[in-house]
Scaffold this motif. Structure first.
Motif: not given
Length: 103
Positions: A1-20
């Motif tokens: 891990m980088n000693k100068t680690f800066k926190p950041y954000y994750a956007v987690i998009f979970t989905s199920t699709r329609t047909e087609g």
């Protein structure tokens, strides 16, 4: 891990699709291209089978907000609700630590 680690954000998009397909792949490629050009964008990971998961990484909550309000992204969100997704869930998380393994 980088000693100068800066926190950041994750956007987690979970989905199920329609047909087609209905233009989904083209819009998905466009959204990835546009997201990469946004201020504060870091990177993106994505996988899809029956369940799709896309995680985008951002420097700040403001960058996430700006991306959510991007005109072309709003069009994609509306089409997603109308045509492409049966279900989706969005989570926004602060990443305070990370590590990996590589052989």
């Amino acid at each position: 891990m980088n000693k100068t680690f800066k926190p950041y954000y994750a956007v987690i998009f979970t989905s199920t699709r329609t047909e087609g397909e209905n233009g989904y792949s083209e819009m998905s490629e466009l959204m990835e291209t546009l997201a990469k050009k946004q201020e504060g964008f870091i990177s993106m990971d994505s996988a899809r089978s029956d369940l799709g998961i896309t995680v985008s990484y951002w420097e700040s909550l403001e960058a996430i907000k700006n991306w959510k309000q991007h005109t072309d992204h709003i069009v994609a969100q509306k089409k997603g609700i109308q045509e492409w997704y049966r279900w989706y869930h969005v989570r926004i998380c602060k990443v305070e630590r990370e590590y990996d393994f590589n052989k």
